[in-house]
Motif scaffolding. Structure first.
Motif, mmCIF file in Angstrom:
data_model
loop_
_atom_site.group_PDB
_atom_site.id
_atom_site.type_symbol
_atom_site.label_atom_id
_atom_site.label_comp_id
_atom_site.label_asym_id
_atom_site.label_seq_id
_atom_site.Cartn_x
_atom_site.Cartn_y
_atom_site.Cartn_z
ATOM 1 N N THR A 1 -10.999 -8.220 -31.033
ATOM 2 C CA THR A 1 -10.701 -7.166 -30.064
ATOM 3 C C THR A 1 -11.637 -5.990 -30.332
ATOM 4 O OG1 THR A 1 -8.397 -7.851 -30.135
ATOM 5 C CG2 THR A 1 -8.862 -5.691 -29.157
ATOM 6 N N ILE A 2 -12.252 -5.465 -29.286
ATOM 7 C CA ILE A 2 -13.222 -4.381 -29.467
ATOM 8 C C ILE A 2 -12.757 -3.130 -28.735
ATOM 9 C CG2 ILE A 2 -15.598 -3.637 -29.016
ATOM 10 C CD1 ILE A 2 -15.561 -5.924 -31.008
ATOM 11 N N ILE A 3 -12.792 -2.020 -29.434
ATOM 12 C CA ILE A 3 -12.563 -0.717 -28.806
ATOM 13 C C ILE A 3 -13.852 0.063 -28.985
ATOM 14 C CG2 ILE A 3 -11.099 1.335 -28.697
ATOM 15 C CD1 ILE A 3 -9.185 -0.844 -28.760
ATOM 16 N N LEU A 4 -14.561 0.283 -27.890
ATOM 17 C CA LEU A 4 -15.857 0.954 -27.956
ATOM 18 C C LEU A 4 -15.745 2.343 -27.346
ATOM 19 C CD1 LEU A 4 -19.010 0.861 -28.327
ATOM 20 C CD2 LEU A 4 -19.107 0.020 -25.989
ATOM 21 N N ILE A 5 -15.998 3.362 -28.169
ATOM 22 C CA ILE A 5 -16.022 4.741 -27.673
ATOM 23 C C ILE A 5 -17.476 5.108 -27.445
ATOM 24 C CG2 ILE A 5 -15.548 7.143 -28.271
ATOM 25 C CD1 ILE A 5 -13.276 6.083 -30.078
ATOM 26 N N THR A 6 -17.794 5.595 -26.270
ATOM 27 C CA THR A 6 -19.202 5.893 -26.003
ATOM 28 C C THR A 6 -19.369 6.972 -24.935
ATOM 29 O OG1 THR A 6 -21.347 4.931 -25.370
ATOM 30 C CG2 THR A 6 -19.412 4.052 -24.251
ATOM 31 N N HIS A 7 -20.542 7.637 -24.979
ATOM 32 C CA HIS A 7 -20.922 8.564 -23.914
ATOM 33 C C HIS A 7 -22.011 7.959 -23.029
ATOM 34 C CE1 HIS A 7 -18.450 11.813 -25.248
ATOM 35 N NE2 HIS A 7 -19.017 11.870 -26.444
ATOM 36 N N GLU B 1 -16.922 10.900 -7.892
ATOM 37 C CA GLU B 1 -16.492 12.305 -7.886
ATOM 38 C C GLU B 1 -15.388 12.564 -8.916
ATOM 39 O OE1 GLU B 1 -18.477 14.239 -6.423
ATOM 40 O OE2 GLU B 1 -19.482 12.657 -5.268
ATOM 41 N N THR B 2 -14.441 11.641 -9.020
ATOM 42 C CA THR B 2 -13.361 11.810 -9.999
ATOM 43 C C THR B 2 -13.921 11.817 -11.423
ATOM 44 O OG1 THR B 2 -12.068 10.452 -8.500
ATOM 45 C CG2 THR B 2 -11.036 11.005 -10.587
ATOM 46 N N LEU B 3 -14.873 10.926 -11.674
ATOM 47 C CA LEU B 3 -15.487 10.898 -13.005
ATOM 48 C C LEU B 3 -16.137 12.234 -13.321
ATOM 49 C CD1 LEU B 3 -16.995 7.313 -12.987
ATOM 50 C CD2 LEU B 3 -15.386 8.192 -14.682
ATOM 51 N N LYS B 4 -16.800 12.810 -12.316
ATOM 52 C CA LYS B 4 -17.461 14.100 -12.541
ATOM 53 C C LYS B 4 -16.437 15.183 -12.881
ATOM 54 C CE LYS B 4 -21.894 13.516 -10.957
ATOM 55 N NZ LYS B 4 -23.032 13.707 -10.065
ATOM 56 N N GLU B 5 -15.280 15.117 -12.229
ATOM 57 C CA GLU B 5 -14.238 16.100 -12.557
ATOM 58 C C GLU B 5 -13.843 16.013 -14.030
ATOM 59 O OE1 GLU B 5 -10.948 15.445 -9.888
ATOM 60 O OE2 GLU B 5 -12.299 15.720 -8.171
ATOM 61 N N HIS B 6 -13.955 14.814 -14.587
ATOM 62 C CA HIS B 6 -13.621 14.659 -16.005
ATOM 63 C C HIS B 6 -14.859 14.790 -16.897
ATOM 64 C CE1 HIS B 6 -9.570 13.718 -14.975
ATOM 65 N NE2 HIS B 6 -9.926 12.710 -14.214
ATOM 66 N N HIS B 7 -15.918 15.402 -16.369
ATOM 67 C CA HIS B 7 -17.152 15.682 -17.107
ATOM 68 C C HIS B 7 -17.936 14.413 -17.443
ATOM 69 C CE1 HIS B 7 -15.407 19.742 -18.692
ATOM 70 N NE2 HIS B 7 -14.874 19.370 -17.554
ATOM 71 N N LEU B 8 -17.680 13.344 -16.698
ATOM 72 C CA LEU B 8 -18.386 12.097 -16.980
ATOM 73 C C LEU B 8 -19.395 11.799 -15.881
ATOM 74 C CD1 LEU B 8 -15.365 10.061 -18.306
ATOM 75 C CD2 LEU B 8 -17.112 11.259 -19.619
ATOM 76 N N ASP B 9 -19.898 10.596 -15.908
ATOM 77 C CA ASP B 9 -21.025 10.244 -15.073
ATOM 78 C C ASP B 9 -20.894 8.765 -14.738
ATOM 79 O OD1 ASP B 9 -23.439 10.538 -13.837
ATOM 80 O OD2 ASP B 9 -24.562 11.086 -15.621
ATOM 81 N N VAL B 10 -21.882 8.208 -14.060
ATOM 82 C CA VAL B 10 -21.922 6.769 -13.798
ATOM 83 C C VAL B 10 -23.281 6.272 -14.272
ATOM 84 C CG1 VAL B 10 -20.351 6.869 -11.828
ATOM 85 C CG2 VAL B 10 -22.806 7.143 -11.446
ATOM 86 N N PRO B 11 -23.464 4.949 -14.427
ATOM 87 C CA PRO B 11 -24.788 4.463 -14.818
ATOM 88 C C PRO B 11 -25.830 4.888 -13.786
ATOM 89 C CG PRO B 11 -23.158 2.712 -15.025
ATOM 90 C CD PRO B 11 -22.474 3.850 -14.327
ATOM 91 N N GLN B 12 -27.075 4.979 -14.215
ATOM 92 C CA GLN B 12 -28.126 5.500 -13.342
ATOM 93 C C GLN B 12 -28.246 4.700 -12.041
ATOM 94 O OE1 GLN B 12 -32.252 5.658 -14.759
ATOM 95 N NE2 GLN B 12 -32.363 7.784 -14.106
ATOM 96 N N ILE B 13 -28.108 3.375 -12.137
ATOM 97 C CA ILE B 13 -28.211 2.532 -10.941
ATOM 98 C C ILE B 13 -27.048 2.815 -9.980
ATOM 99 C CG2 ILE B 13 -28.090 0.138 -10.126
ATOM 100 C CD1 ILE B 13 -30.797 0.895 -11.407
ATOM 101 N N THR B 14 -25.857 3.025 -10.542
ATOM 102 C CA THR B 14 -24.689 3.348 -9.724
ATOM 103 C C THR B 14 -24.913 4.681 -9.011
ATOM 104 O OG1 THR B 14 -23.381 2.258 -11.425
ATOM 105 C CG2 THR B 14 -22.171 3.538 -9.776
#
Ligand SMILES: Nc1ncnc2c1ncn2[C@@H]1O[C@H](COP(=O)(O)OP(=O)(O)OP(=O)(O)O)[C@@H](O)[C@H]1O
Ligand SMILES: Nc1ncnc2c1ncn2[C@@H]1O[C@H](COP(=O)(O)OP(=O)(O)O)[C@@H](O)[C@H]1O
Ligand SMILES: [Mg+2]
Ligand SMILES: [Mg+2]
Lengths: 283, 284
Positions: free
Chosen positions: B200-206, B239-252
């Protein structure tokens, strides 16, 4: 006004079994006000190179001239150099030492001899710029999360408003918004004050988006030096030395291979979007 | 019961001055609810200070809950008598490759963990071999860690955790310090362990790109889970991800922007292949 590296070599542990030539005949001219990115695989010599720029490491061979003066000259004031060349180190936890975050950020400007009122102002401004919430100003830097420590370390250096700002992988550990905000802030300050910025990064996407010139290090030498789109044209050679092109550059190559009439020079989302819209428009 | 089950999990850091008086309280986990099934590949996203590392440290009992419960492999992390078993079930890999290897020879470093938990000598070497092979570092077994690249060091650190034969590995930003090659290698090694050994893998990443192949994604904000779903579902919500200070992959992101220009593309495009397929569809 410029920074000139003339045939710099650096050998660690010279003479013993661990001897390592980390830089091998590097010559560079960095003009005032440039925004430069340095990329290269781990161990290629990036950190070694930039630590020469503020005199933290001394070259085994070669000379460095800052604004026309030889920094290895007996009379040269290295302390002064360190005030003008501000460095954010790769591991921010090594840079934080004071009791509270705020005191830590005050350290640099105070050391520069600024009046206490200005020191405080600078510290507030810098902490605001890196997006660290006020509730953390009075806590110990060791009680911060990884990304918050990184922000505090960057604040400590930008508070000094150095003429040359050197950042060694500053966005490692930052969340995406933090990464964008801090790089945007650095780019804005660069626009406004015309300071020189040198950004060491493992993110090809960030380098492509922000810098005007990329220096590619490989095994202690400069392998490529040029505009992002020029350098990323060598994506196959970059892959051979453990690097890559931005995701969108690969997409453009894929599109071209699939028979679409596109140029492959795009290195940012903006450029790729424009190129794809242009291609679709002309069909 | 799920393999990992957090219910109403709260963690408060108590800050004290020199005399030990309480100066302040920082709520890092705020009634967190989260489940993970055995064998899943989970990614955890969240802005700086959202509580990811704090949660990770609970999973192997480096921290204990202030309130609520957390079960790992059926064991209550608050039960001190189980700490040892919990650490054997859930191993951790951290961000900085230079702080994780202690021995001067790689195979010895990997052998430390099993030795510490009293594995018989002959079994230790079998485990060392198996783990170093699993991360592609067997050829380096007699080398000194000093000479390794960051990505290689991280793979050795992963082998060190693997040699304890945990059911679960938690990786807290394992690629933050690595170059593109190192990132690729570490990710490939982790996916391999998940697929072939069922770890089982739990990966934390930015890095949003690293999340694309996960089975399931949790997004944290202020100590709570605020979004969850598979990568396509999560990355459809730019947009929701941005509200949480996140992003999407560059292609997305590119697909999203092309869509805003009026191209009829589907949501949640994650890879180059998907985007090219969509462009093909529009053009034919
Ligand atoms: N040792 C500590 N003492 C006090 N507060 C802490 C401590 N460690 C973390 N915190 C606080 O707890 C909150 C959550 O921190 P945590 O390290 O879990 O965040 P994170 O999501 O891992 O962030 P990052 O992405 O920056 O690594 C933050 O507000 C942080 O300042
Ligand atoms: N303090 C040191 N002592 C000995 N060797 C070092 C030291 N720092 C770096 N090196 C070696 O010098 C080379 C370049 O390292 P570095 O400048 O840190 O590369 P990068 O920053 O590009 O990852 C590597 O082979 C590294 O192992
Ligand atoms: Mg470095
Ligand atoms: Mg963390």
């Amino acid at each position: 006004m410029s920074l000139i590296l003339d045939n710099i070599s650096h050998i660690y542990s010279q003479g013993d079994a661990y001897e390592k030539k980390a830089l091998d005949g590097v010559s560079l001219k960095i003009e005032d006000g440039e925004f430069i990115g340095i990329i290269g695989h781990t161990g290629s010599g990036k950190s070694t190179l930039i630590q020469h720029l503020n005199g933290l490491l001394k070259a085994t061979e070669g000379n460095i001239y800052f604004n026309g003066q030889d920094i290895y000259d007996k009379d040269y004031d290295l302390r002064d150099l360190r005030m003008q060349v501000g460095m954010v180190f790769q591991y921010p936890e090594h840079q934080l030492f004071d009791e509270t975050v705020f005191k830590d950020v005050c350290f640099g400007p105070r050391n520069q001899g600024l009046p206490e009122k200005d020191v405080t102002l600078r510290a507030y401004e810098a902490l605001k710029n890196v997006g660290l919430d006020e509730k953390y100003y009075d806590v110990s830097p060791f009680e911060l999360s990884g990304g918050q420590k990184r922000r505090a370390a960057i604040a400590g250096v930008i508070a000094m408003k150095p003429q040359v700002l050197v950042l060694d992988e500053p966005t490692a550990g930052l969340d995406p918004q933090g990464r964008d905000e801090i790089l945007d802030m650095i780019a804005e300050n660069h626009q406004r004050y015309g300071n020189t910025v040198i950004l060491v990064s493992h993110s090809m996407e960030d380098v492509a988006k922000y810098v005007d010139r990329i220096i590619v290090m490989d095994d202690g030498r400069v392998r490529f030096d040029g505009e992002p789109k020029e350098v990323f044209r060598h994506y196959k050679e970059l892959e051979e030395i453990g690097l890559a092109a931005p995701q969108v550059t690969y997409l453009m190559h894929d599109l071209k291979d699939a028979g679409y009439a596109v140029s492959c020079d795009a290195t940012t989302v903006e450029e790729a979007k424009d190129e794809i819209m242009k291609m679709l428009g002309s069909r | 019961m799920s393999f990992i089950e957090a219910k109403d999990l709260v963690h408060e850091y108590i800050m004290r001055d020199e005399e030990g008086n309480v100066e302040g309280v920082q709520v890092a986990l705020d009634h967190l609810d989260l489940n993970v099934e055995q064998g899943q590949f989970i990614a955890v996203l969240g802005h700086n200070g959202s509580g990811k590392s704090t949660f990770a440290k609970h999973l192997n009992a480096l921290l204990v809950p202030s309130e609520g419960t957390l079960y790992v492999g059926g064991m209550d992390v608050s039960d001190e008598s189980l700490t040892y078993d919990i650490r054997q079930t859930a191993g951790m890999v951290f961000q900085n490759p230079d702080n994780q290897i202690i021995a001067s020879v790689i195979q010895e470093d990997v052998g430390f963990g099993p030795e510490n938990i009293g594995v018989p000598t002959e079994d230790i070497w079998a485990r060392v071999e198996k783990s170093l092979k699993a991360v592609g570092m067997w050829a380096y077994r007699e080398h000194s860690p000093n000479k390794l690249s960051g990505g290689q060091k991280q793979r050795v650190a992963i082998a060190g955790v693997m040699a304890m034969e945990p059911k679960c590995i938690i990786l807290d930003e394992p690629t933050a310090m690595l170059d593109p090659d190192g990132r690729k290698d570490v990710l490939a090694a982790v996916h391999e362990l998940n697929k072939t050994k069922g770890v089982t893998i739990i990966l934390i990443t930015h890095y949003m790109e690293e999340v694309v192949d996960a089975d399931y994604v949790y997004v944290m904000d202020k100590g709570k889970v605020v979004m969850e779903g598979n990568p396509t579902g999560i990355f459809s919500q730019v947009e929701t991800l941005k509200e949480h200070h996140l992003d999407v992959p560059q292609i997305t992101m590119l697909a999203h922007e092309l869509k805003q220009e009026g191209l009829p593309l589907k949501d949640g495009i994650l890879t180059r292949e998907e985007l090219i397929q969509e462009i093909d569809r529009i053009c034919h």
